[in-house]
Design an enzyme around this catalytic site. Structure first.
Site, PDB file in Angstrom:
ATOM      1  N   PRO A   2       0.960  -1.164  -0.006  1.00 51.43           N
ATOM      2  CA  PRO A   2      -0.081  -0.068   0.096  1.00 51.43           C
ATOM      3  C   PRO A   2       0.985   1.254  -0.040  1.00 51.43           C
ATOM      4  O   PRO A   2       1.811   1.482   0.836  1.00 51.43           O
ATOM      5  CB  PRO A   2      -0.709  -0.190   1.314  1.00 51.43           C
ATOM      6  CG  PRO A   2      -0.550  -1.375   1.838  1.00 51.43           C
ATOM      7  CD  PRO A   2       0.616  -1.961   1.130  1.00 51.43           C
ATOM      8  N   GLU A   3       0.673   2.134  -0.834  1.00 54.20           N
ATOM      9  CA  GLU A   3       1.489   3.378  -0.912  1.00 54.20           C
ATOM     10  C   GLU A   3       0.510   4.591  -0.572  1.00 54.20           C
ATOM     11  O   GLU A   3      -0.737   4.178  -0.213  1.00 54.20           O
ATOM     12  CB  GLU A   3       2.106   3.589  -2.389  1.00 54.20           C
ATOM     13  CG  GLU A   3       2.806   2.597  -2.740  1.00 54.20           C
ATOM     14  CD  GLU A   3       4.226   2.955  -3.444  1.00 54.20           C
ATOM     15  OE1 GLU A   3       4.534   4.217  -3.381  1.00 54.20           O
ATOM     16  OE2 GLU A   3       4.537   2.474  -4.361  1.00 54.20           O
ATOM     17  N   HIS A  91      -3.985 -14.502   9.709  1.00 49.06           N
ATOM     18  CA  HIS A  91      -3.346 -13.247   9.517  1.00 49.06           C
ATOM     19  C   HIS A  91      -4.201 -11.926  10.170  1.00 49.06           C
ATOM     20  O   HIS A  91      -3.979 -10.787   9.703  1.00 49.06           O
ATOM     21  CB  HIS A  91      -2.764 -12.765   8.080  1.00 49.06           C
ATOM     22  CG  HIS A  91      -1.920 -13.873   7.558  1.00 49.06           C
ATOM     23  ND1 HIS A  91      -1.049 -14.482   8.155  1.00 49.06           N
ATOM     24  CD2 HIS A  91      -2.038 -14.589   6.589  1.00 49.06           C
ATOM     25  CE1 HIS A  91      -0.324 -15.255   7.684  1.00 49.06           C
ATOM     26  NE2 HIS A  91      -1.096 -15.486   6.412  1.00 49.06           N
ATOM     27  N   ARG A 110       2.032 -10.363   6.190  1.00 51.14           N
ATOM     28  CA  ARG A 110       3.724  -9.921   6.438  1.00 51.14           C
ATOM     29  C   ARG A 110       4.086  -9.634   7.729  1.00 51.14           C
ATOM     30  O   ARG A 110       5.355  -9.352   7.926  1.00 51.14           O
ATOM     31  CB  ARG A 110       4.130  -9.615   5.307  1.00 51.14           C
ATOM     32  CG  ARG A 110       4.137 -10.430   4.022  1.00 51.14           C
ATOM     33  CD  ARG A 110       4.870  -9.742   2.586  1.00 51.14           C
ATOM     34  NE  ARG A 110       6.153  -9.702   2.914  1.00 51.14           N
ATOM     35  CZ  ARG A 110       7.002  -8.876   1.968  1.00 51.14           C
ATOM     36  NH1 ARG A 110       6.357  -8.398   0.795  1.00 51.14           N
ATOM     37  NH2 ARG A 110       8.187  -9.167   1.981  1.00 51.14           N
ATOM     38  N   ARG A 152      22.170  18.599  -3.213  1.00 51.11           N
ATOM     39  CA  ARG A 152      22.388  16.866  -3.029  1.00 51.11           C
ATOM     40  C   ARG A 152      23.091  16.358  -4.115  1.00 51.11           C
ATOM     41  O   ARG A 152      22.797  16.515  -5.262  1.00 51.11           O
ATOM     42  CB  ARG A 152      20.887  16.504  -3.133  1.00 51.11           C
ATOM     43  CG  ARG A 152      19.862  17.200  -2.099  1.00 51.11           C
ATOM     44  CD  ARG A 152      20.226  16.807  -0.662  1.00 51.11           C
ATOM     45  NE  ARG A 152      19.279  17.459   0.346  1.00 51.11           N
ATOM     46  CZ  ARG A 152      18.418  16.698   0.902  1.00 51.11           C
ATOM     47  NH1 ARG A 152      18.801  15.355   1.082  1.00 51.11           N
ATOM     48  NH2 ARG A 152      17.836  17.216   1.780  1.00 51.11           N
TER      49      ARG A 152
END
Ligand code: ZN
Length: 271
Positions: A2-3, A91, A110, A152
């Site tokens: 999931p983002e 789960h 997970r 950077r």
């Protein structure tokens, strides 16, 4: 995984069921998440009313009368609002039971997800205190990104994916935003021109807004709070499209490994 768009989709899915409701009980079936769920967490939240459900980066913040629950879906976590308590599946680790009779159930094969409770302002919590601006907030501007890229010695794609710089821009959305901006992922961040930075800020916002609009990208095992998959994958320009024709120019999309992450770009459309 999931983002940000998937987490925002989840937030929108669960918020109407939680807001204004009282938590009658929080049941921890298995404490062994990324960090063990605190033993005293259920007692801290029992009886409290949910004031609001917000999001910071990929954390869901469930604001209570006294304190905040901080929930992260990890790599494979999902939330479902259920009417009656059906049998637990494998789960299913957490249940938040509400005075409406519904419950919010957290499933995470997970176990990279997490649940914390804090009585202090959530922004002060160690998980949130060091985070950069939200990509869809007014702080994430051309001026801001131009300034942080100047010194950077790093490529632009990993910089975009650095949560100290801006939160919630994972591999998919960084790749897609760079395509929209016409900038190759391997370019030195400090070498980007002002106009490219401006296009990149727009690209990040556009790709995230579109993904949120269709409920996320759905990669493999991700489903939203209502159990339906997202549809953004069909709209991807380059991500995981190596060798396929660029949707803009028809040349094959290229694939590189950059800092151990797969990256995708069109050599014709991106300079
Ligand atoms: Zn192209």
């Amino acid at each position: 995984m999931p983002e940000l768009p998937e987490v925002e989709t989840t937030r929108r899915g669960i918020a109407p069921h939680l807001t204004g409701r009282r938590i009658t009980r929080l049941v921890v079936h298995d404490r062994r998440l990324r960090w063990p769920v605190a033993e005293d967490l259920p007692a801290s939240v029992a009886g409290q009313r949910v004031l609001d459900v917000t999001r910071r980066a990929k954390y869901l913040l469930i604001a209570l009368e006294r304190g905040t629950l901080i929930l992260h879906l990890g790599m494979s976590g999902s939330l479902r609002v259920l009417d009656a308590p059906p049998g637990r599946r494998l789960h299913d680790h957490l249940d938040i039971e509400l005075d409406s009779g519904k419950l919010l159930r957290f499933n995470d094969p997970r176990r990279f997800g997490s649940l914390h409770f804090t009585a202090a302002p959530p922004g002060d919590h160690r998980l949130l205190a060091q985070l950069g601006p939200e990509p869809l907030d007014s702080e994430f501007t051309e001026e801001y990104l131009y300034r942080v890229t100047r010194n950077r010695r790093v490529a632009i794609k990993p910089l975009l994916m650095n949560s100290h710089v801006v939160v919630g821009v994972g591999n998919i959305y960084a790749s897609e935003a760079l395509f929209r901006a016409g900038v190759r992922p391997g370019r030195m961040a400090r070498g980007l021109r002002r106009a490219e930075i401006a296009r990149l800020v727009d690209g990040v916002r556009e790709v995230l807004r579109m993904a949120i609009g269709v409920g996320g990208t759905t990669l493999r095992d991700y489903v939203g709070a209502d159990g339906k998959p997202g549809y953004f994958r069909q709209k991807l320009f380059v991500y995981e499209r190596a060798g396929q024709p660029c949707r803009r120019c028809g040349n094959p999309v290229r694939h590189r490994t950059q800092g151990q992450r797969s990256t995708y770009f069109c050599a014709h459309c991106q300079a």
